[in-house]
Design an enzyme around this catalytic site. Structure first.
Site, PDB file in Angstrom:
ATOM      1  N   SER A   1      47.254  30.216  36.314  1.00  0.00           N
ATOM      2  CA  SER A   1      46.559  30.974  35.276  1.00  0.00           C
ATOM      3  C   SER A   1      46.823  32.451  35.509  1.00  0.00           C
ATOM      4  O   SER A   1      47.039  32.874  36.655  1.00  0.00           O
ATOM      5  CB  SER A   1      45.056  30.703  35.331  1.00  0.00           C
ATOM      6  OG  SER A   1      44.338  31.639  34.542  1.00  0.00           O
TER       7      SER A   1
ATOM      8  N   TYR B   1      36.779  29.023  39.718  1.00  0.00           N
ATOM      9  CA  TYR B   1      38.080  28.684  39.110  1.00  0.00           C
ATOM     10  C   TYR B   1      39.169  29.678  39.528  1.00  0.00           C
ATOM     11  O   TYR B   1      40.248  29.288  39.999  1.00  0.00           O
ATOM     12  CB  TYR B   1      37.943  28.666  37.588  1.00  0.00           C
ATOM     13  CG  TYR B   1      39.232  28.412  36.848  1.00  0.00           C
ATOM     14  CD1 TYR B   1      39.944  29.456  36.285  1.00  0.00           C
ATOM     15  CD2 TYR B   1      39.735  27.131  36.699  1.00  0.00           C
ATOM     16  CE1 TYR B   1      41.131  29.241  35.594  1.00  0.00           C
ATOM     17  CE2 TYR B   1      40.914  26.891  36.019  1.00  0.00           C
ATOM     18  CZ  TYR B   1      41.615  27.950  35.473  1.00  0.00           C
ATOM     19  OH  TYR B   1      42.785  27.717  34.806  1.00  0.00           O
TER      20      TYR B   1
END
Length: 782
Positions: free
Chosen positions: A622, A636
């Site tokens: 990401s 996360y």
């Protein structure tokens, strides 16, 4: 079935206009050479160079520009090619003498890259399920374009003069370039490297040495030194070119690719079929223009009438090329290639045996058009589907070139046969045409035999579990055979493949023709993919945190498909809550999936890839794993940062073993990552301005994110075709912008605090005193 969207229609329109324009220039000039010769006061041998110069330029430029297109982007190269065509047409249209006209034709020839580049763009921009159909229609446009040139040459010259043979294409090409600039997307697949100019020079050398004597053999004489010496030089230069390409780290033409069974057999078909196609284009109109009252054969047709007699061929070519894709499920591309060659042989024999009435020739040309449409589309499809995405343009360019070389040979041979024995009045005998078309029929019949050698679709093999235990050696031998026959077909294992980006990537992989083990917690969500691609797809239930299940999935890939070439660690999820309010259980669970799941799957795959000395590990990270700092995503993004560090170390360890690691860093994409798959508990008042605002923003933009999962999947799938992929790859303009801003901010902060950083060294190392350090601390570095 995927449908062609409106932007894709405009992209196709631009490609069709580009290829049609260049295709017409192949044949538009041929019927009116005598008119140009008379108007420019030149000789027969000189005016022939109007064709020969274009042929040489296109032959040299096509593979070279194809390689450049694979490197810098097919969209840019298409615009360069169109600019060359337009400029060449302008020069030719205003040419005061034949020398300038020939120069203009040389510049036009540089646009030969439009053919392979257009087919490469089709592969890049259209869903794989649509590629055969789109390639078929585009092939029909190219084939018909060549025939239209013959049909329109006469009427244009009669009404406007021969210079309008270049003004009209110039106008069309300028409009096409504008359309392409607006509607052809930037190439998502590029192959880094450089142009091997030594190989390019040798390629140009042997092509020129081959094509010049072939084009001029009729005038110079087949046994003359002017023909034999260049042909001998072509052989030497060809051998030198092969040697340079085999030793090069950046080959212009990858010889390993050219040795693929589907590639070399298709190229051999192109060589032979090109001989029949170009020779028929050149000599059938000449036959019908023969004055029957004088020679006893022919119809005494004008250039315009001769062109109109070719109309049935244009119609059937268009029909065959258009239906080639839709019928590929019933009649595969190999079957279409065989039938196309057979119809061409039948038509050539028909012309040789029955040519007393115009309807007989019209019927023969109609049959020949069917063969052309099928063969042209199937050859292109075979090349496009058999090579990596990063080599589509250069492979297509070589196929086009080989077809052109075949055309040069065929035209030269037929010319020698037709003009070998002339009547007293200088016109050919009927027997010359008859013999020539019989030779073409035999050539195309031989092409049928070669087409049968093209590898067909792989038959589905029985699952390994159904084989008796004593057949392990036989199964291993079968796997090795399949690997050799399908060297470009890879086996993928994708985690989290039932939704979002994983789903898009699974579909892309299968549409590319590769094999897939798709995993998910609930694999029933993958049933439709398995039904559609049952021989190449397996769905497996997998929790990536379960080491035993991970090893089982890897073993299944090897057992079913013989290898594991690509592992995609895509499975992951995020919950949004302040770090203070995230439970230990939730924090650890996110780490288990997003980090330790990656570690577990990677460790399960490494023994197989290490034994193979090859493989690709694609980590779907990401942009938050590079930038971070998003309120609510502490667990996360911490896990994604850890994945990046893990992958950097992994890359250092396994790259010497032939294993490639790429960290993909997506930004915002239109998936359900921030929707149903994310748990968002209520936020306390103290965190409403940070976590709460981010949650509200995420809900507001859901469904309007800039990223297209299909395009991202295409880019990710293309990474395995790149010789030197990046360690990190940002996906999406928002990800790029965030990374750039963060990089600048970090660099600026490091610069502001550089003195403090250096102050921790021992005295005398950097010569920094405590006084400026104290001053910095007192006043602040900000």
């Amino acid at each position: 079935m995927s449908r062609t969207t409106s932007p894709q229609r405009l992209t196709f329109l631009a490609l069709a206009a580009a290829t049609a324009s260049f295709s017409m220039l192949q044949s538009l000039v041929s019927p009116v050479l005598s008119t140009i010769q008379h108007d420019l006061h030149t000789g027969q041998s000189t005016v022939t160079w109007v064709l020969t110069a274009w042929l040489l330029s296109a032959s040299v430029a096509t593979p070279l520009m194809g390689r450049i297109a694979d490197m810098i982007g097919k969209d840019r190269t298409l615009l360069v090619a169109l600019a060359a065509i337009a400029l060449g047409c302008l020069v030719a249209a205003i040419a005061p003498n034949v020398g300038v006209l020939i120069a203009g034709r040389v510049v036009q020839g540089l646009g030969g890259a439009v053919f392979p580049v257009s087919f490469g763009i089709v592969r890049d921009e259209f869903p794989a399920s649509r590629v055969p159909s789109v390639v078929g229609v585009l092939s029909a446009v190219i084939a018909v374009g060549g025939g239209v040139g013959i049909v329109l040459a006469g009427p244009i010259v009669d009404a406007l003069g021969w210079r309008w043979l270049f003004w009209i294409p110039a106008i069309i090409v300028v409009a096409t370039a504008f359309l392409a600039y607006r509607h052809v997307p930037r190439s998502p697949v590029r192959t880094p490297g450089r142009v091997n100019w030594a190989a390019a020079a040798l390629l140009s050398g042997w092509l020129v040495a081959l094509l010049v004597p072939l084009s001029m053999a009729t005038s110079w004489g087949w046994g003359s030194a002017a023909v034999i010496a260049p042909l001998a030089a072509a052989v030497v230069l060809f051998a030198a070119w092969i040697a340079v390409e085999l030793r090069s780290r950046d080959p212009l033409i990858d010889m390993r690719m050219m040795r693929l069974p589907a590639v070399w057999t298709t190229n051999l078909v192109a060589l032979l079929f090109g001989a029949g196609m170009f020779a028929s284009y050149a000599f059938l109109p000449l036959f019908v223009q023969m004055p029957a009252a004088v020679t006893g054969y022919g119809f005494g047709s004008s250039v315009t009438e001769a062109g109109l007699l070719m109309l049935p061929m244009l119609v059937t070519m268009a029909v065959a090329g258009t239906v080639s894709g839709p019928i590929s499920r019933v009649a595969g591309v190999k079957a279409q290639l065989v039938w196309g060659c057979a119809l061409g042989a039948l038509a050539s024999a028909g012309v040789a045996l029955w040519h007393d009435r115009p309807w007989q020739l019209a019927a023969a040309t109609a049959v020949f058009g069917l063969g052309l449409g099928l063969a042209y589309a199937s050859m292109t499809n075979l090349i496009v589907q058999s090579v990596p995405a990063g080599q589509t343009a250069v492979a297509g360019g070589m196929n086009t070139n080989i077809r052109t070389i075949g055309g040069s040979v065929g035209t030269a041979v037929v010319s020698s046969i037709v003009t070998g024995h002339l009547r007293a009045d200088g016109l050919p005998y009927e027997s010359g045409f008859t013999t020539a078309f019989l030779v073409l029929a035999v050539t195309l019949a031989a092409t049928v035999t070669v087409a049968l050698l093209v590898p067909g679709a792989r038959r589905r093999t029985a699952p390994a579990a159904e084989a008796p235990s004593g057949s392990r050696r036989a199964r291993r031998a079968e796997h090795i055979t399949q690997r050799r026959q399908h060297i470009m077909q890879r086996t993928w294992l994708i985690t989290g493949a039932s939704r979002g980006l994983g789903r898009a990537l699974a579909r892309e992989v299968l549409e590319r023709g590769d094999r897939l083990v798709a995993t998910a917690r609930r694999p029933e969500g993958l049933d439709d993919l398995v039904r559609a691609h049952g021989d190449r797809a397996r769905a497996v239930a997998l929790d990536v945190t379960d080491a035993t299940a991970a090893q089982r999935a890897v073993r299944l890939a090897v057992k079913e498909f013989g290898s594991l070439d690509v592992l995609v660690n895509n499975a992951g999820y995020a919950n949004s809550s302040p770090i203070e309010g995230t439970s230990d259980e939730d924090f650890r669970a996110q780490f288990e999936t997003n980090l330790f799941g990656v570690v577990t799957m990677t460790r399960a795959a490494l023994p197989v890839m290490r034994a193979q000395r090859s493989g690709h590990i694609l980590q779907i990270g990401s942009v938050g794993g590079r930038v971070g700092g998003t309120p609510g995503l502490g667990a996360y993004q911490a896990a994604k940062f850890a994945v990046e560090g893990f992958s950097e170390v992994l890359n250092s360890e396994v790259r010497p073993l032939g294993i490639t690691v790429v960290i993909v860093e997506p930004g915002g994409f239109r998936t359900d990552w921030g929707g149903s798959s994310m748990r968002i508990p209520p936020v306390g008042a103290d965190y409403e301005q940070t976590v709460g605002r981010i949650n509200a923003y995420r809900r507001a933009v859901d469904g309007a994110q800039p990223g297209d999962p299909r395009r991202a999947a295409r880019v990710i799938a293309g990474l395995v075709d790149v010789d030197e992929p990046p360690l990190r790859l940002l996906l999406g303009s928002d990800a790029l912008r965030m990374a750039e801003q963060a990089s600048r901010a970090r660099a600026a902060e490091a610069e502001r605090w550089a003195a403090v950083s250096r102050s921790t060294d021992f005295d005398g190392v950097v010569g920094l005193t405590e006084e400026p350090v104290a001053r910095l601390l007192a006043h602040g570095a900000r």
